[in-house]
Design a protein around this motif. Structure first.
Motif, PDB file in Angstrom:
ATOM      1  N   ASP A  91       0.852  -1.188   0.040  1.00 60.84           N
ATOM      2  CA  ASP A  91       0.036  -0.067  -0.036  1.00 60.84           C
ATOM      3  C   ASP A  91       0.640   1.358  -0.043  1.00 60.84           C
ATOM      4  O   ASP A  91       0.535   2.470   0.530  1.00 60.84           O
ATOM      5  N   PHE A  92       2.029   1.323  -0.751  1.00 57.93           N
ATOM      6  CA  PHE A  92       2.833   2.349  -0.877  1.00 57.93           C
ATOM      7  C   PHE A  92       2.963   2.500  -2.578  1.00 57.93           C
ATOM      8  O   PHE A  92       2.614   1.694  -3.402  1.00 57.93           O
ATOM      9  N   PRO A  93       3.129   3.782  -2.927  1.00 59.68           N
ATOM     10  CA  PRO A  93       3.581   4.065  -4.364  1.00 59.68           C
ATOM     11  C   PRO A  93       4.629   3.085  -4.723  1.00 59.68           C
ATOM     12  O   PRO A  93       5.401   2.420  -4.045  1.00 59.68           O
ATOM     13  N   ASP A  94       4.704   2.675  -6.112  1.00 64.82           N
ATOM     14  CA  ASP A  94       5.573   1.861  -6.756  1.00 64.82           C
ATOM     15  C   ASP A  94       7.059   2.390  -6.593  1.00 64.82           C
ATOM     16  O   ASP A  94       7.825   1.456  -6.507  1.00 64.82           O
ATOM     17  N   ASN A  95       7.330   3.513  -6.081  1.00 71.17           N
ATOM     18  CA  ASN A  95       8.673   3.849  -6.094  1.00 71.17           C
ATOM     19  C   ASN A  95       9.167   3.847  -4.802  1.00 71.17           C
ATOM     20  O   ASN A  95      10.312   4.465  -4.553  1.00 71.17           O
ATOM     21  N   VAL A  96       8.436   3.494  -3.910  1.00 69.43           N
ATOM     22  CA  VAL A  96       8.801   3.348  -2.325  1.00 69.43           C
ATOM     23  C   VAL A  96       8.920   1.701  -2.155  1.00 69.43           C
ATOM     24  O   VAL A  96       8.053   0.860  -2.272  1.00 69.43           O
ATOM     25  N   ALA A  97      10.224   1.651  -1.434  1.00 72.89           N
ATOM     26  CA  ALA A  97      10.253   0.110  -0.977  1.00 72.89           C
ATOM     27  C   ALA A  97      10.044   0.465   0.665  1.00 72.89           C
ATOM     28  O   ALA A  97      10.568   1.268   1.226  1.00 72.89           O
ATOM     29  N   ALA A  98       9.142  -0.287   1.336  1.00 74.49           N
ATOM     30  CA  ALA A  98       8.618  -0.228   2.660  1.00 74.49           C
ATOM     31  C   ALA A  98       8.772  -1.406   3.304  1.00 74.49           C
ATOM     32  O   ALA A  98       8.436  -2.337   2.724  1.00 74.49           O
ATOM     33  N   PHE A  99       9.471  -1.235   4.387  1.00 78.25           N
ATOM     34  CA  PHE A  99       9.660  -2.376   5.332  1.00 78.25           C
ATOM     35  C   PHE A  99       9.448  -2.091   6.803  1.00 78.25           C
ATOM     36  O   PHE A  99       9.397  -0.806   7.320  1.00 78.25           O
ATOM     37  N   ARG A 100       9.098  -3.236   7.497  1.00 77.23           N
ATOM     38  CA  ARG A 100       8.904  -3.055   8.896  1.00 77.23           C
ATOM     39  C   ARG A 100       9.978  -4.177   9.684  1.00 77.23           C
ATOM     40  O   ARG A 100       9.894  -5.374   9.204  1.00 77.23           O
TER      41      ARG A 100
END
Length: 120
Positions: free
Chosen positions: A7-16
């Protein structure tokens, strides 16, 4: 452990990050996701959320993180670090000048604000 967030834009790599983060987390989850974004975008944004139960990075994990970051140093656009862990916040403040990207630190309570910032 590192979990890739959606659920982030395609240019965002998101991690927890939760618990103990290992080299395997980087080689199997983070690196492939980031490298995939770099193949389709000139500049990439990164969202790191570090949970309250985070217990640390294995030394080999820190090395993998360094290699991914430095290997593509000029391709970072924005970095959002979301955490309530003091030593991580202090490290981000101290080392952010080394990253040629706009870097912001957020608390866990500000995670919605961090997601909005990294997405715009």
């Amino acid at each position: 452990m590192i979990t890739q967030l959606t659920d982030f834009p395609d240019n965002v790599a998101a991690f927890r990050c939760t618990g103990q983060v290992t080299k395997e987390d980087y080689t199997k989850i983070l690196a492939p996701a980031v490298l995939g974004k770099l193949q389709t975008h000139e500049r990439v944004r990164v969202y790191y959320e570090i949970a309250e139960d985070f217990s640390g990075f294995d030394p080999a994990a820190m090395w993998e993180d360094f290699k991914v970051g430095v290997g593509h140093l000029t391709r970072w656009d924005k970095v959002a670090v979301v955490t309530d862990i003091d030593w991580i916040g202090n490290a981000v403040r101290f080392f952010s000048f080394l990253i040629p990207a706009t870097t912001r630190l957020f608390t866990l309570a500000e995670s919605a604000q961090a997601r909005a910032w990294i997405s715009t």
